[in-house]
Design a protein around this motif. Structure first.
Motif, PDB file in Angstrom:
ATOM      1  N   ASN A 252       1.134  -1.215   0.394  1.00 45.90           N
ATOM      2  CA  ASN A 252       0.264   0.324  -0.001  1.00 45.90           C
ATOM      3  C   ASN A 252       0.738   1.343   0.202  1.00 45.90           C
ATOM      4  OD1 ASN A 252      -2.096  -1.605   0.053  1.00 45.90           O
ATOM      5  ND2 ASN A 252      -2.303  -1.432   2.342  1.00 45.90           N
ATOM      6  N   ASP A 253       0.294   2.280  -0.594  1.00 50.06           N
ATOM      7  CA  ASP A 253       1.565   3.600  -1.643  1.00 50.06           C
ATOM      8  C   ASP A 253       2.965   3.326  -1.495  1.00 50.06           C
ATOM      9  OD1 ASP A 253      -1.277   4.840  -1.000  1.00 50.06           O
ATOM     10  OD2 ASP A 253      -1.374   4.697   1.461  1.00 50.06           O
ATOM     11  N   ASN A 279      -2.868  -0.822  -2.597  1.00 54.52           N
ATOM     12  CA  ASN A 279      -3.990  -0.031  -2.799  1.00 54.52           C
ATOM     13  C   ASN A 279      -2.620   1.455  -3.462  1.00 54.52           C
ATOM     14  OD1 ASN A 279      -5.846  -1.674  -2.978  1.00 54.52           O
ATOM     15  ND2 ASN A 279      -6.406  -1.189  -0.919  1.00 54.52           N
ATOM     16  N   GLY A 280      -2.560   2.202  -4.242  1.00 54.59           N
ATOM     17  CA  GLY A 280      -2.266   3.013  -4.626  1.00 54.59           C
ATOM     18  C   GLY A 280      -0.833   2.567  -4.186  1.00 54.59           C
ATOM     19  N   HIS A 305      -1.485  -5.304 -12.133  1.00 49.31           N
ATOM     20  CA  HIS A 305      -1.785  -4.282 -11.034  1.00 49.31           C
ATOM     21  C   HIS A 305      -3.006  -5.306 -10.562  1.00 49.31           C
ATOM     22  CE1 HIS A 305      -0.294  -0.416 -12.852  1.00 49.31           C
ATOM     23  NE2 HIS A 305      -0.295  -0.889 -14.073  1.00 49.31           N
ATOM     24  N   GLY A 307      -3.908  -3.994  -6.957  1.00 48.02           N
ATOM     25  CA  GLY A 307      -4.124  -2.735  -5.758  1.00 48.02           C
ATOM     26  C   GLY A 307      -5.100  -1.704  -6.767  1.00 48.02           C
ATOM     27  N   LEU A 308      -5.819  -1.209  -5.873  1.00 51.14           N
ATOM     28  CA  LEU A 308      -6.662   0.023  -6.078  1.00 51.14           C
ATOM     29  C   LEU A 308      -6.252   0.965  -6.222  1.00 51.14           C
ATOM     30  CD1 LEU A 308     -10.164  -0.363  -3.581  1.00 51.14           C
ATOM     31  CD2 LEU A 308      -9.252  -1.453  -5.983  1.00 51.14           C
ATOM     32  N   ARG A 309      -5.832   2.200  -7.267  1.00 50.55           N
ATOM     33  CA  ARG A 309      -5.196   3.387  -7.852  1.00 50.55           C
ATOM     34  C   ARG A 309      -3.971   3.196  -8.034  1.00 50.55           C
ATOM     35  NH1 ARG A 309      -8.291   3.685  -3.477  1.00 50.55           N
ATOM     36  NH2 ARG A 309      -6.328   3.945  -1.955  1.00 50.55           N
ATOM     37  N   SER A 310      -3.722   1.733  -8.443  1.00 53.70           N
ATOM     38  CA  SER A 310      -2.172   0.934  -8.717  1.00 53.70           C
ATOM     39  C   SER A 310      -1.554   2.421  -9.942  1.00 53.70           C
ATOM     40  CB  SER A 310      -1.438  -0.446  -8.618  1.00 53.70           C
ATOM     41  OG  SER A 310      -2.879  -0.514  -9.654  1.00 53.70           O
ATOM     42  N   ALA A 338      -8.946  -4.590  -9.874  1.00 53.62           N
ATOM     43  CA  ALA A 338      -7.689  -3.371  -9.503  1.00 53.62           C
ATOM     44  C   ALA A 338      -8.725  -1.794  -9.945  1.00 53.62           C
ATOM     45  CB  ALA A 338      -6.231  -3.049  -9.876  1.00 53.62           C
TER      46      ALA A 338
END
Length: 435
Positions: A252-253, A279-280, A305, A307-310, A338
């Motif tokens: 994440n991030d 995510n991110g 991908h 993760g969300l918003r990757s 994703a």
């Protein structure tokens, strides 16, 4: 060149070598299992390149070099790569480390930067959970063979919330074809940490003329909120085969940056993948390559991908001279779920000879609707109009073509965020393009 499909090791010999180096039992077992697997698996099959025709088993024998007493004891090719004033440095000659240095300040913060063989003995609890997890030892014959025979290598561990402001540097070089040259690199960046790692993989000029195989695996683990910059320049001699597999797992991030210069003179297989698990999460890859003579190259850059918003971005620029050929694959895979992912890639090839070949293959594999993705690819020769324009300003044809080539590569070179990598890359580009 003749086809070679046998495996240059077995369980007994792999385990015996491991024990002779006093490696922990868990690593002895891992090497033995990998050696058995290597006898049953197939070589990787990159698109349009039959690497089984290359000399893949000239892996050599373990050759332990004597530790250096000072940097000045090492060959000139190494000395000129050592950044001035560096306090964080690992150097491997052939099969073993000859220099390891970490500043007292970073050591006090819990940062670990040493060769991987030493790390397995002294920090096994940190190494074992990550070794051959991003790259499985049973992925194919190449990864299994590497798991059985890897040597030297690098281990980087950055604790939570620690920022390493000065790049960590490694120099991996060989001086004899008969020596095994197979480093394994593991980087673990804990949550909210930051680190820049740079390595150079080189051959001592004129020292290695017989066939050899360099096989290497890189595993990078980017934990939540961490940021890893990984710079690597390969410049191995024409008698060698350069086989390199790189993987990053990004949570994440997390942010992963790849800066790669594939400038070896022999057959080259380079496979780099970012797995955007969190995510991110973000990945940015910049690759430059130059082929010459009858060199064959397979260069693959991937982003997967989950993760969300990757977000992923991949840029590859290659220049092919003489009768060199390159297959350049860019693969963006967006998995189901994703959402809001974004994947962009660009591959461009410039050919300097009618006999040179370059195939740019952008591939988008999309299993989710709510995403953005794009690609661009081009293959062409030096634009004669650009050359003519420069010649009309009093520049010779040779210099005009050189300026066009540098202009083609400049958009990638100028964006490299690591000063040391950018400077060395510029020097090697000049040497390979004009040599």
């Amino acid at each position: 060149m003749s086809t070679q499909l046998s495996t240059p090791t077995d369980r007994q010999s792999a385990e015996a070598l491991s024990r002779s180096k006093n490696e922990p039992n868990w690593l002895v077992d891992l090497r033995g299992e990998a050696a058995e697997l290597a006898g049953t698996l197939e070589w990787p099959k990159p698109e349009k390149v039959k690497i089984e025709r290359w000399n893949l088993i000239a892996v050599g024998s373990y050759d332990q070099a004597a530790p250096a007493n000072a940097i000045t004891d090492l060959p000139e090719v190494v000395r000129e790569l050592v950044a001035e004033g560096t306090e964080n440095l690992v150097i491997q000659q052939n099969s073993s480390p000859v220099w390891t240095q970490l500043s007292a300040e970073l050591a006090a913060k819990g940062v670990i930067f040493t060769d991987l063989e030493t790390a397995c003995k002294e920090h096994g609890d940190l190494v074992k959970p990550y070794l051959f997890q991003a790259v499985a030892k049973d992925e194919d014959k190449l990864t299994a063979l590497h798991a059985a025979l890897w040597n030297g290598g690098v281990f980087v561990y950055v604790p939570r919330n620690i920022e390493v402001e000065i790049p960590l540097q490694a120099i991996l070089f060989n001086t004899k074809a008969e020596a095994s040259f197979a480093p394994h690199i593991v980087i673990v960046a804990e949550s909210n940490s930051r680190v820049t790692y740079v390595d150079y993989v080189v051959t001592e000029p004129g020292a290695v003329t017989e066939p050899f195989v360099y096989h290497s695996v890189v595993e990078v683990y980017v934990k939540s909120g961490a940021h890893v910059r990984f710079g690597s320049i390969h410049h191995l001699g024409g008698s060698g085969v350069d086989l390199t597999v790189r993987r990053a797992i990004i949570e994440n991030d997390g942010v992963m940056e790849w800066v790669l210069g594939d400038l070896s003179d022999g057959s080259t297989l380079s496979d780099t993948k970012s797995v955007l698990k969190g995510n991110g999460s973000q990945s940015d890859a910049k690759v430059i390559s130059i082929g010459k003579n009858a060199q064959q190259m397979s260069l693959t850059t991937q982003a997967v991908h989950f993760g969300l918003r990757s977000d992923s971005n991949m840029v590859t620029r290659a220049v092919m001279k003489d009768s060199a050929s390159a297959i350049i694959n860019g693969i963006t895979k967006i998995e189901k779920g994703a959402t809001k992912a974004n994947g962009v890639q660009t591959e461009k090839v410039l050919m300097l000879s009618p006999k040179a070949r370059g195939d740019a293959n952008p591939i988008l594999l999309i299993d989710e609707d709510d995403v953005t993705a794009g690609h661009a690819a081009s293959v062409g020769q030096v634009n004669p109009e650009q050359v003519y324009y420069l010649m009309s300003r009093g520049i010779s044809k040779q210099n005009a073509e050189r300026l066009v080539i540098y202009g083609f590569l400049a958009p990638v070179v100028s964006e490299i965020p690591i000063d040391a990598v950018r400077e060395q890359l510029e020097k090697l580009l000049v040497r390979k393009l004009e040599g």
